[in-house]
Design a protein around this motif. Structure first.
Motif, PDB file in Angstrom:
ATOM      1  N   MET A 198       4.863   1.321   9.433  1.00 45.79           N
ATOM      2  CA  MET A 198       6.135   1.091   8.734  1.00 45.79           C
ATOM      3  C   MET A 198       5.723   1.307   6.973  1.00 45.79           C
ATOM      4  O   MET A 198       4.731   0.431   6.760  1.00 45.79           O
ATOM      5  CB  MET A 198       6.848  -0.046   8.835  1.00 45.79           C
ATOM      6  CG  MET A 198       7.927  -0.153   7.688  1.00 45.79           C
ATOM      7  SD  MET A 198       8.980  -1.530   8.001  1.00 45.79           S
ATOM      8  CE  MET A 198       9.930  -0.985   9.310  1.00 45.79           C
ATOM      9  N   ASN A 199       6.260   2.357   6.477  1.00 45.07           N
ATOM     10  CA  ASN A 199       6.087   2.474   4.975  1.00 45.07           C
ATOM     11  C   ASN A 199       7.008   1.385   4.239  1.00 45.07           C
ATOM     12  O   ASN A 199       7.976   2.345   3.854  1.00 45.07           O
ATOM     13  CB  ASN A 199       5.925   3.688   4.445  1.00 45.07           C
ATOM     14  CG  ASN A 199       5.443   3.954   3.220  1.00 45.07           C
ATOM     15  OD1 ASN A 199       5.070   2.901   2.338  1.00 45.07           O
ATOM     16  ND2 ASN A 199       5.283   5.082   2.777  1.00 45.07           N
ATOM     17  N   TYR A 200       6.877   0.310   4.047  1.00 45.94           N
ATOM     18  CA  TYR A 200       7.924  -0.541   3.240  1.00 45.94           C
ATOM     19  C   TYR A 200       8.277  -0.133   1.775  1.00 45.94           C
ATOM     20  O   TYR A 200       9.272  -0.253   1.374  1.00 45.94           O
ATOM     21  CB  TYR A 200       7.684  -2.020   3.532  1.00 45.94           C
ATOM     22  CG  TYR A 200       6.546  -2.190   2.541  1.00 45.94           C
ATOM     23  CD1 TYR A 200       6.436  -2.695   1.347  1.00 45.94           C
ATOM     24  CD2 TYR A 200       4.987  -2.380   3.184  1.00 45.94           C
ATOM     25  CE1 TYR A 200       5.559  -2.812   0.495  1.00 45.94           C
ATOM     26  CE2 TYR A 200       3.914  -2.871   2.356  1.00 45.94           C
ATOM     27  CZ  TYR A 200       4.200  -2.835   1.155  1.00 45.94           C
ATOM     28  OH  TYR A 200       2.767  -3.173   0.417  1.00 45.94           O
ATOM     29  N   LYS A 201       7.392   0.683   1.295  1.00 45.85           N
ATOM     30  CA  LYS A 201       7.500   1.113  -0.152  1.00 45.85           C
ATOM     31  C   LYS A 201       8.845   2.189  -0.234  1.00 45.85           C
ATOM     32  O   LYS A 201       9.363   2.286  -1.391  1.00 45.85           O
ATOM     33  CB  LYS A 201       6.260   1.890  -0.539  1.00 45.85           C
ATOM     34  CG  LYS A 201       4.998   0.724  -0.754  1.00 45.85           C
ATOM     35  CD  LYS A 201       3.649   1.496  -1.076  1.00 45.85           C
ATOM     36  CE  LYS A 201       2.734   0.269  -1.039  1.00 45.85           C
ATOM     37  NZ  LYS A 201       1.300   0.942  -1.293  1.00 45.85           N
ATOM     38  N   GLU A 202       8.962   2.813   0.964  1.00 47.45           N
ATOM     39  CA  GLU A 202      10.174   3.540   0.967  1.00 47.45           C
ATOM     40  C   GLU A 202      11.328   2.834   0.859  1.00 47.45           C
ATOM     41  O   GLU A 202      12.606   3.310   0.475  1.00 47.45           O
ATOM     42  CB  GLU A 202      10.225   4.567   1.938  1.00 47.45           C
ATOM     43  CG  GLU A 202       8.830   5.385   2.009  1.00 47.45           C
ATOM     44  CD  GLU A 202       8.935   6.346   3.492  1.00 47.45           C
ATOM     45  OE1 GLU A 202       9.771   6.442   4.023  1.00 47.45           O
ATOM     46  OE2 GLU A 202       7.954   7.306   3.349  1.00 47.45           O
ATOM     47  N   LEU A 203      11.486   1.490   1.169  1.00 48.52           N
ATOM     48  CA  LEU A 203      12.703   0.637   1.585  1.00 48.52           C
ATOM     49  C   LEU A 203      12.854  -0.279   0.319  1.00 48.52           C
ATOM     50  O   LEU A 203      13.934  -0.977   0.311  1.00 48.52           O
ATOM     51  CB  LEU A 203      12.612   0.356   2.766  1.00 48.52           C
ATOM     52  CG  LEU A 203      12.835   1.214   3.988  1.00 48.52           C
ATOM     53  CD1 LEU A 203      12.591   0.917   5.236  1.00 48.52           C
ATOM     54  CD2 LEU A 203      14.043   2.328   3.610  1.00 48.52           C
ATOM     55  N   ILE A 204      11.619  -0.697  -0.148  1.00 45.21           N
ATOM     56  CA  ILE A 204      11.687  -2.058  -1.291  1.00 45.21           C
ATOM     57  C   ILE A 204      11.241  -1.416  -2.484  1.00 45.21           C
ATOM     58  O   ILE A 204      10.216  -0.607  -2.523  1.00 45.21           O
ATOM     59  CB  ILE A 204      10.662  -2.881  -0.694  1.00 45.21           C
ATOM     60  CG1 ILE A 204      11.122  -3.518   0.771  1.00 45.21           C
ATOM     61  CG2 ILE A 204      10.373  -4.149  -1.645  1.00 45.21           C
ATOM     62  CD1 ILE A 204      10.236  -4.611   1.288  1.00 45.21           C
TER      63      ILE A 204
END
Length: 75
Positions: free
Chosen positions: A1-7
């Protein structure tokens, strides 16, 4: 999961605390809800603007930050 896209971290939003994009809900808010015993479905029910993927991104963010702190010797 690429959390950088959501945070995102924006100094103009919640004093620069990491927040879920498009909301003022911080990663630490979500983590505290989970620590208090709420599960993902309960959080999404109480905050219908959040998806399960966003809640999981908070966990991924915390895990990444934990790894970074250990790697840099700060913990």
């Amino acid at each position: 999961m690429n959390y950088k896209e959501l945070i995102s971290i924006d100094p103009a939003v919640r004093s620069g605390k990491p927040c879920l994009k498009g909301t003022r809900i911080t990663v630490s808010d979500v983590l505290e809800y989970m620590a208090s015993g709420m599960n993902m479905q309960e959080i999404c029910r109480d905050f219908p603007e959040l998806s399960e993927e966003q809640v999981r991104s908070c966990l991924a963010f915390a895990a990444s930050r934990e790894r970074m702190l250990h790697q840099t010797g700060l913990l």
